[in-house]
Write an enzyme that holds these catalytic residues in place. Structure first.
Site, PDB file in Angstrom:
ATOM      1  N   HIS A  51      23.199 -17.017  14.206  1.00 54.22           N
ATOM      2  CA  HIS A  51      22.843 -16.340  15.452  1.00 54.22           C
ATOM      3  C   HIS A  51      23.685 -16.930  16.584  1.00 54.22           C
ATOM      4  CE1 HIS A  51      18.725 -14.853  14.108  1.00 54.22           C
ATOM      5  NE2 HIS A  51      18.942 -15.792  13.205  1.00 54.22           N
ATOM      6  N   HIS A  88      23.340 -15.983   7.718  1.00 49.12           N
ATOM      7  CA  HIS A  88      23.829 -15.518   9.019  1.00 49.12           C
ATOM      8  C   HIS A  88      23.696 -16.612  10.063  1.00 49.12           C
ATOM      9  CE1 HIS A  88      19.567 -14.421   8.602  1.00 49.12           C
ATOM     10  NE2 HIS A  88      19.457 -14.668   9.902  1.00 49.12           N
TER      11      HIS A  88
HETATM   12  P1  5GP Z   1      16.469 -14.860  10.584  1.00 56.90           P
HETATM   13  O1  5GP Z   1      15.049 -15.055  10.975  1.00 56.90           O
HETATM   14  O2  5GP Z   1      16.553 -14.454   9.149  1.00 56.90           O
HETATM   15  O3  5GP Z   1      17.375 -15.971  10.953  1.00 56.90           O
HETATM   16  O4  5GP Z   1      16.973 -13.673  11.491  1.00 56.90           O
HETATM   17  C1  5GP Z   1      17.106 -12.354  11.123  1.00 56.90           C
HETATM   18  C2  5GP Z   1      17.490 -11.636  12.380  1.00 56.90           C
HETATM   19  O5  5GP Z   1      17.890 -10.334  12.028  1.00 56.90           O
HETATM   20  C3  5GP Z   1      16.356 -11.498  13.407  1.00 56.90           C
HETATM   21  O6  5GP Z   1      16.781 -12.040  14.632  1.00 56.90           O
HETATM   22  C4  5GP Z   1      16.104 -10.002  13.481  1.00 56.90           C
HETATM   23  O7  5GP Z   1      15.821  -9.580  14.792  1.00 56.90           O
HETATM   24  C5  5GP Z   1      17.401  -9.414  12.968  1.00 56.90           C
HETATM   25  N1  5GP Z   1      17.266  -8.161  12.258  1.00 56.90           N
HETATM   26  C6  5GP Z   1      16.303  -7.817  11.362  1.00 56.90           C
HETATM   27  N2  5GP Z   1      16.526  -6.588  10.870  1.00 56.90           N
HETATM   28  C7  5GP Z   1      17.681  -6.149  11.459  1.00 56.90           C
HETATM   29  C8  5GP Z   1      18.429  -4.937  11.350  1.00 56.90           C
HETATM   30  O8  5GP Z   1      18.096  -4.004  10.616  1.00 56.90           O
HETATM   31  N3  5GP Z   1      19.558  -4.848  12.092  1.00 56.90           N
HETATM   32  C9  5GP Z   1      19.976  -5.839  12.930  1.00 56.90           C
HETATM   33  N4  5GP Z   1      21.085  -5.635  13.623  1.00 56.90           N
HETATM   34  N5  5GP Z   1      19.284  -6.993  13.064  1.00 56.90           N
HETATM   35  C10 5GP Z   1      18.155  -7.143  12.336  1.00 56.90           C
END
Ligand code: 5GP
Length: 138
Positions: free
Chosen positions: A104, A102
């Site tokens: 951001h 993903h």
């Molecule tokens: P990463 O640390 O993997 O780059 O980011 C994962 C992101 O997903 C985090 O910013 C977190 O807040 C978000 N996130 C985690 N669980 C969920 C969820 O169930 N739904 C949504 N919409 N975002 C999520």
């Protein structure tokens, strides 16, 4: 290890978990982060099961970036942001917590620090309101 079909974003893609969606096409889905680091914090994911940059098919990466470029100005204008920051984490050491690739899209405001990554859950009515503003600019 390999890609885990039961990660939270895979469940969102299958419609098994809710998400506040802002945009969808054949190859990508974009929705608001439930623990936003700033208002309008949006996540863009490919519809293929890729854990991170290393196993992401090139075409899926191109599709994600096409969606990021479409959304970034809409998110900026909808939130009245001064800038847009893109983040993309690969592996726990880099801060990745969900193992479906993903990007951001994080709105930034002059002199406003970011909230903590994966910090506090946002009010769902507020997320809906923000998503509506973003969708209106697409
Ligand atoms: P990463 O640390 O993997 O780059 O980011 C994962 C992101 O997903 C985090 O910013 C977190 O807040 C978000 N996130 C985690 N669980 C969920 C969820 O169930 N739904 C949504 N919409 N975002 C999520």
């Amino acid at each position: 290890m390999g890609y885990d079909n039961n990660n939270i974003f895979a469940k969102i893609l299958r419609g098994e978990m809710p998400a506040v969606k802002v945009y969808e096409d054949d190859a990508t889905l974009a929705f608001l982060d439930v623990m936003p680091q700033a208002p309008g914090h949006t996540l863009v994911i490919p519809k293929v099961g890729a854990e991170n940059l290393y196993d992401l098919p090139v075409e899926a990466g191109a599709a994600v970036f096409r969606t990021v470029q479409k959304l970034a100005p809409a998110v900026r204008d909808a939130m009245g942001a001064d800038g847009i920051m893109l983040n993309q984490f690969n592996g726990p050491a880099a801060g990745q917590t969900v193992f479906h690739f993903h990007v951001h899209i994080v709105p930034r405001f002059d002199d406003v620090p970011l909230r903590r990554h994966s910090g506090q859950m946002e009010d769902s009515a507020l997320l809906e309101e923000q998503a509506e503003k973003i969708r209106a600019r697409l």
